[in-house]
Write a protein that holds these residues in place. Structure first.
Motif, PDB file in Angstrom:
ATOM      1  N   ASP A 125       0.893  -1.166   0.000  1.00  0.00           N
ATOM      2  CA  ASP A 125       0.000   0.000   0.000  1.00  0.00           C
ATOM      3  C   ASP A 125       0.921   1.203   0.000  1.00  0.00           C
ATOM      4  O   ASP A 125       1.740   1.321  -0.885  1.00  0.00           O
ATOM      5  N   SER A 126       0.837   2.073   1.006  1.00  0.00           N
ATOM      6  CA  SER A 126       1.838   3.135   1.041  1.00  0.00           C
ATOM      7  C   SER A 126       3.176   2.593   1.561  1.00  0.00           C
ATOM      8  O   SER A 126       4.196   3.257   1.463  1.00  0.00           O
ATOM      9  N   GLU A 149       0.739   5.465  -9.564  1.00  0.00           N
ATOM     10  CA  GLU A 149       2.101   5.058  -9.166  1.00  0.00           C
ATOM     11  C   GLU A 149       2.988   6.299  -9.166  1.00  0.00           C
ATOM     12  O   GLU A 149       3.118   6.965 -10.193  1.00  0.00           O
ATOM     13  N   ALA A 180       6.570   9.344  -3.321  1.00  0.00           N
ATOM     14  CA  ALA A 180       6.215  10.371  -2.344  1.00  0.00           C
ATOM     15  C   ALA A 180       7.447  11.220  -2.028  1.00  0.00           C
ATOM     16  O   ALA A 180       8.566  10.699  -1.995  1.00  0.00           O
ATOM     17  N   TYR A 221       5.840  10.451   4.164  1.00  0.00           N
ATOM     18  CA  TYR A 221       5.910   9.274   3.295  1.00  0.00           C
ATOM     19  C   TYR A 221       7.187   9.249   2.465  1.00  0.00           C
ATOM     20  O   TYR A 221       7.412   8.309   1.708  1.00  0.00           O
ATOM     21  N   SER A 224       8.823   6.677  -0.267  1.00  0.00           N
ATOM     22  CA  SER A 224       7.977   5.510  -0.557  1.00  0.00           C
ATOM     23  C   SER A 224       7.431   5.592  -1.979  1.00  0.00           C
ATOM     24  O   SER A 224       7.041   6.657  -2.438  1.00  0.00           O
ATOM     25  N   MET A 242       4.380   4.978  -4.020  1.00  0.00           N
ATOM     26  CA  MET A 242       2.962   4.798  -3.702  1.00  0.00           C
ATOM     27  C   MET A 242       2.251   4.094  -4.832  1.00  0.00           C
ATOM     28  O   MET A 242       2.537   4.331  -6.000  1.00  0.00           O
ATOM     29  N   SER A 243       1.321   3.234  -4.452  1.00  0.00           N
ATOM     30  CA  SER A 243       0.500   2.516  -5.432  1.00  0.00           C
ATOM     31  C   SER A 243      -0.953   2.718  -5.050  1.00  0.00           C
ATOM     32  O   SER A 243      -1.492   1.947  -4.266  1.00  0.00           O
ATOM     33  N   LEU A 244      -1.573   3.766  -5.603  1.00  0.00           N
ATOM     34  CA  LEU A 244      -2.971   4.044  -5.268  1.00  0.00           C
ATOM     35  C   LEU A 244      -3.926   3.387  -6.262  1.00  0.00           C
ATOM     36  O   LEU A 244      -5.134   3.549  -6.184  1.00  0.00           O
ATOM     37  N   GLY A 254      -5.658   5.492   0.930  1.00  0.00           N
ATOM     38  CA  GLY A 254      -4.386   6.095   1.313  1.00  0.00           C
ATOM     39  C   GLY A 254      -4.632   7.392   2.046  1.00  0.00           C
ATOM     40  O   GLY A 254      -5.438   8.224   1.621  1.00  0.00           O
ATOM     41  N   MET A 283       0.405  13.127  -3.761  1.00  0.00           N
ATOM     42  CA  MET A 283      -0.855  12.405  -3.939  1.00  0.00           C
ATOM     43  C   MET A 283      -1.835  13.254  -4.745  1.00  0.00           C
ATOM     44  O   MET A 283      -2.734  12.736  -5.391  1.00  0.00           O
TER      45      MET A 283
END
Ligand SMILES: [Zn+2]
Length: 504
Positions: free
Chosen positions: A29-30, A392, A395, A400, A403, A405-407, A427, A434
């Protein structure tokens, strides 16, 4: 030294709508997906995650033996199936590691499972049973840990974050490493002292960028390393607790370690006394969605930076699903301009909007699909699709930062002067990227609504002209007096200066 290294992270809100099953721990996730084997040692490089800081501090000159590490987004209880499968992996990995001089675990401290009130106490108990009484066992903890007597009893040391937003997660892992080296080298046990506070602190009041927490954590840092006639204090942690947890041992705790019982007790008592004195200052102001939006419309102005509304009750970092629409509806009803909400969790709407394509207008029933606010219904309306992304990105903020991120598929939609970033995975909105990865610069906004309680302050705080904490529908109840607690210990004050639980 040969050091076994693993982790099992979950923050459990026992009032939240959805449990954490095995799949929730397995997927990314995050934070990264479940790690096992040699790959674990490089999976966290450069991330603000405790195990990353530990590995960084401990890798040179030592042999690190990977155990399982996993985490899931905060939610209701960890299922018995997930807990037992992951603990079976951890114990198997410990057996395969053979002999070792110490064990480090990256834990949260507020895990509740379907079958145990005290998830981390049970993890530490099983690991201790496997390694025997002599091998040092050190765990890092989140500042939101609900530290229990069993956790303190089983671990040689618990070392917690000191910041909220948690910008020191990796640093805490490094502090845990230093403490562990000290334990192995000295070969001596440290004395422990634990003090419980008798009131719950609302999450949004726990922020360490504001008082009274800022000063209290100053005192914590100052007390660590202190040498008195009684001895040297080697480690001090103050955990503010995770309040939406209906267990007897919920709440803030101070833990101190020192050369002698007297020094540990003196240090823990000093911090506990200060936290007791600060109780009136931990009370907080909560806005209704209507008043907050009206205030923001009246006071936002271009170039000043957005007025940020924290949709704390639907914070996915505290068990919300990130899909309630109370503030969004209010923005539309009051015809707000230059406003944006991020991030709304609604895979179905994201997919429909993405299929329609950028520039299209699409009729959607947005949000309110997972039951986080039982009285809400999806927001029906026509939205313009401003941007479609794969969710994708890297951050960049202090929380974050680093990291990936895969939202999942993510879209930015617009109706009138109100925009909304809709993602396919949950998230907490605590990083500018984001929003920015959808082609919108949050600094240019007049009003920004974030599904976050406090972590957003790390990246959005400096640009905000004002921050309002809003009480809009969602499962992370901000006014703790409204939670239907049944199992807290008698006398615990559910709000600062409030009434004691079970005392009439
Ligand atoms: Zn936390």
């Amino acid at each position: 030294m040969r050091i076994a290294v693993g982790g099992f992270q979950h923050e459990t809100n026992t009032f939240a709508p959805t449990k954490a099953d095995y799949a929730a721990f397995e997927q990314a996730d995050s934070w990264p997906a479940l790690q096992r084997g040699e790959g674990l040692l490089s999976a966290f490089e450069g991330m603000n995650v405790p195990i990353a800081g530990f590995i960084d501090a401990a890798s040179s000159g030592n042999t690190l033996l990977p155990l399982v590490w996993c985490s899931a987004t905060p939610s209701a209880h960890v299922t018995e199936d997930a807990f037992e499968r992951i603990m079976a992996m951890m114990l198997e990995d410990l057996r395969e590691a053979g002999s070792f001089d110490a064990v480090y675990l990256d834990l949260h401290g507020a895990m509740v499972t379907e079958h145990f009130d005290d998830g981390e106490g049970e993890i530490l108990r099983r690991v201790r049973a496997a390694i025997g009484p002599r091998v040092p066992l050190v765990a890092s903890l989140d500042l939101h840990a609900n530290v229990t007597a069993r956790m303190v009893g089983e671990a040689d040391a618990l070392v917690a974050y000191r910041t909220y937003p948690h910008v020191d997660m990796a640093e805490t892992g490094a502090r845990a490493a230093e403490h562990l080296f000290h334990l192995v080298k000295s070969g001596a046990r440290q004395a422990k002292a634990m003090r419980r506070l008798d009131y719950l602190i609302p999450l949004t009041a726990q922020c360490t960028l504001i008082e009274p927490a800022a000063s209290l954590y100053g005192l914590v840092s100052e007390t660590e390393g202190h040498v008195s006639g009684n001895g040297r204090v080697s480690s001090v942690s103050f955990t503010t607790g995770f309040p939406p947890v209906d267990i007897p041992e919920c709440g803030p705790v101070v833990v101190a370690y020192a050369d002698t019982e007297a020094a540990a007790a003196e240090a823990a008592q000093r911090i506990a006394d200060a936290v007791r004195e600060a109780e009136p200052d931990f009370r907080e102001k909560l806005w209704s969605a209507r008043d907050a939006v009206a205030h923001a419309i009246a006071h936002s102005s271009p170039g000043k930076g957005p007025i940020v509304l924290a949709d704390t009750q639907d914070n996915p970092g505290a068990g919300g699903n990130g899909d309630t629409i109370g503030i969004l509806s209010e923005l539309i009803a009051q015809d707000a301009r230059n406003a944006c909400l991020a991030v709304l969790f609604d895979p179905e709407s994201a997919a429909r909007a993405a299929e329609a394509g950028e520039g299209a207008r699409v009729s959607l029933a947005l949000g309110a699909k997972t039951g986080g606010a039982p009285d809400e219904h999806p927001l029906e309306g026509e939205f313009e699709v401003m941007r479609v992304t794969d969710g994708e990105f890297l951050a960049t903020g202090p929380f974050y930062g680093g990291s990936r991120m895969s939202l999942g598929r993510t879209v930015r939609l617009r109706t009138g002067g109100v925009q909304v970033v809709v993602a396919s995975r949950k998230g907490q909105c605590a990083d500018k990227e984001m929003i920015r990865h959808t082609g919108l610069d949050p600094r240019e906004l007049g009003i920004l609504v974030v599904k976050s309680s406090v972590h957003f302050r790390a990246d959005f705080g400096p640009m905000a002209s004002e921050v309002l904490v809003v009480e809009s529908p969602g499962p992370n109840t901000a006014d703790l007096a409204k939670l239907p607690f049944t199992r807290l210990r008698k006398g615990l004050r559910v709000t600062p200066m409030g009434e004691g639980f079970g005392v009439s």
